[in-house]
Scaffold this motif. Structure first.
Motif, PDB file in Angstrom:
ATOM      1  N   GLN A  61       0.836  -1.192   0.000  1.00  0.00           N
ATOM      2  CA  GLN A  61       0.000   0.000   0.000  1.00  0.00           C
ATOM      3  C   GLN A  61       0.878   1.252   0.000  1.00  0.00           C
ATOM      4  O   GLN A  61       2.051   1.199   0.391  1.00  0.00           O
ATOM      5  CB  GLN A  61      -0.904  -0.001   1.225  1.00  0.00           C
ATOM      6  CG  GLN A  61      -1.967  -1.096   1.199  1.00  0.00           C
ATOM      7  CD  GLN A  61      -2.957  -0.960   2.339  1.00  0.00           C
ATOM      8  OE1 GLN A  61      -2.615  -0.464   3.414  1.00  0.00           O
ATOM      9  NE2 GLN A  61      -4.180  -1.397   2.119  1.00  0.00           N
ATOM     10  N   ALA A  62       0.290   2.343  -0.418  1.00  0.00           N
ATOM     11  CA  ALA A  62       1.010   3.616  -0.406  1.00  0.00           C
ATOM     12  C   ALA A  62       1.514   3.912   0.999  1.00  0.00           C
ATOM     13  O   ALA A  62       0.788   3.717   1.979  1.00  0.00           O
ATOM     14  CB  ALA A  62       0.101   4.740  -0.892  1.00  0.00           C
ATOM     15  N   GLY A  63       2.771   4.352   1.075  1.00  0.00           N
ATOM     16  CA  GLY A  63       3.392   4.634   2.355  1.00  0.00           C
ATOM     17  C   GLY A  63       4.206   3.485   2.922  1.00  0.00           C
ATOM     18  O   GLY A  63       5.003   3.688   3.844  1.00  0.00           O
ATOM     19  N   ASP A  64       4.011   2.301   2.365  1.00  0.00           N
ATOM     20  CA  ASP A  64       4.763   1.131   2.834  1.00  0.00           C
ATOM     21  C   ASP A  64       6.186   1.140   2.290  1.00  0.00           C
ATOM     22  O   ASP A  64       6.561   1.989   1.475  1.00  0.00           O
ATOM     23  CB  ASP A  64       4.060  -0.151   2.410  1.00  0.00           C
ATOM     24  CG  ASP A  64       2.820  -0.436   3.221  1.00  0.00           C
ATOM     25  OD1 ASP A  64       2.061  -1.347   2.834  1.00  0.00           O
ATOM     26  OD2 ASP A  64       2.590   0.256   4.240  1.00  0.00           O
ATOM     27  N   SER A  65       6.943   0.140   2.742  1.00  0.00           N
ATOM     28  CA  SER A  65       8.330  -0.026   2.299  1.00  0.00           C
ATOM     29  C   SER A  65       8.523  -1.399   1.673  1.00  0.00           C
ATOM     30  O   SER A  65       7.806  -2.350   1.997  1.00  0.00           O
ATOM     31  CB  SER A  65       9.294   0.123   3.487  1.00  0.00           C
ATOM     32  OG  SER A  65       9.207   1.410   4.049  1.00  0.00           O
ATOM     33  N   LEU A  66       9.507  -1.474   0.782  1.00  0.00           N
ATOM     34  CA  LEU A  66       9.940  -2.727   0.194  1.00  0.00           C
ATOM     35  C   LEU A  66      11.444  -2.677   0.030  1.00  0.00           C
ATOM     36  O   LEU A  66      12.013  -1.595  -0.171  1.00  0.00           O
ATOM     37  CB  LEU A  66       9.310  -2.951  -1.185  1.00  0.00           C
ATOM     38  CG  LEU A  66       7.980  -3.682  -1.311  1.00  0.00           C
ATOM     39  CD1 LEU A  66       7.574  -3.754  -2.786  1.00  0.00           C
ATOM     40  CD2 LEU A  66       8.023  -5.065  -0.707  1.00  0.00           C
ATOM     41  N   ARG A  67      12.052  -3.843   0.079  1.00  0.00           N
ATOM     42  CA  ARG A  67      13.485  -3.928  -0.167  1.00  0.00           C
ATOM     43  C   ARG A  67      13.720  -4.906  -1.299  1.00  0.00           C
ATOM     44  O   ARG A  67      13.400  -6.086  -1.187  1.00  0.00           O
ATOM     45  CB  ARG A  67      14.235  -4.390   1.090  1.00  0.00           C
ATOM     46  CG  ARG A  67      15.753  -4.400   0.934  1.00  0.00           C
ATOM     47  CD  ARG A  67      16.422  -4.774   2.241  1.00  0.00           C
ATOM     48  NE  ARG A  67      17.874  -4.840   2.159  1.00  0.00           N
ATOM     49  CZ  ARG A  67      18.658  -3.778   2.315  1.00  0.00           C
ATOM     50  NH1 ARG A  67      18.127  -2.596   2.570  1.00  0.00           N
ATOM     51  NH2 ARG A  67      19.973  -3.911   2.240  1.00  0.00           N
ATOM     52  N   LEU A  68      14.267  -4.396  -2.398  1.00  0.00           N
ATOM     53  CA  LEU A  68      14.626  -5.231  -3.538  1.00  0.00           C
ATOM     54  C   LEU A  68      16.080  -5.662  -3.413  1.00  0.00           C
ATOM     55  O   LEU A  68      16.922  -4.887  -2.949  1.00  0.00           O
ATOM     56  CB  LEU A  68      14.425  -4.483  -4.847  1.00  0.00           C
ATOM     57  CG  LEU A  68      13.038  -3.896  -5.106  1.00  0.00           C
ATOM     58  CD1 LEU A  68      12.999  -3.255  -6.490  1.00  0.00           C
ATOM     59  CD2 LEU A  68      11.966  -4.948  -4.976  1.00  0.00           C
TER      60      LEU A  68
END
Length: 122
Positions: free
Chosen positions: A13-20
């Protein structure tokens, strides 16, 4: 030859984080500059960030302050930490390697991963 494999994409969701993450194998070396690019449907491949062999970094204005690129030469990995994600960040994200000082131009990169999908819902 260098093989690159991305991982870590997903639906958030908007505002979340992800690590690629991007794992390199084959004829790897710390002398490669590593970049992240993204491509949304119907759009051209877009520069996101690159990191040089000396760990200098460069970011697109659209992600500056939200994304952080890093590399671990001992593990042959490159990461892209993405915070405060926005719907406009939705795209397939590609890892790429370049024998040079780093570039914002995707045609300067010679090795590419298969991409990982990032979808940000509003």
């Amino acid at each position: 030859q260098v093989q690159l494999v991305e991982s870590g994409g997903g639906l958030v969701q908007a505002g979340d984080s992800l690590r690629l993450s991007c794992a390199a194998s084959g004829r790897t070396g710390s002398y490669y500059a590593m970049g992240w690019f993204r491509q949304a449907p119907g759009k051209e491949r877009e520069f996101v960030a690159f990191i040089t062999s000396l760990h200098s970094t460069n970011y697109a204005d659209s992600v500056k302050g939200r994304f952080t690129i890093s590399r671990d030469n001992a593990k042959n990995t490159v990461a892209l930490q993405m915070n405060s994600l926005k719907p406009e960040d939705t795209a397939v994200y590609y890892c790429a390697a370049q024998l040079g000082p780093g570039s914002r131009w995707y045609r300067d990169y010679i090795y590419w991963g298969q991409g990982t999908q990032v979808t940000v819902s509003s």
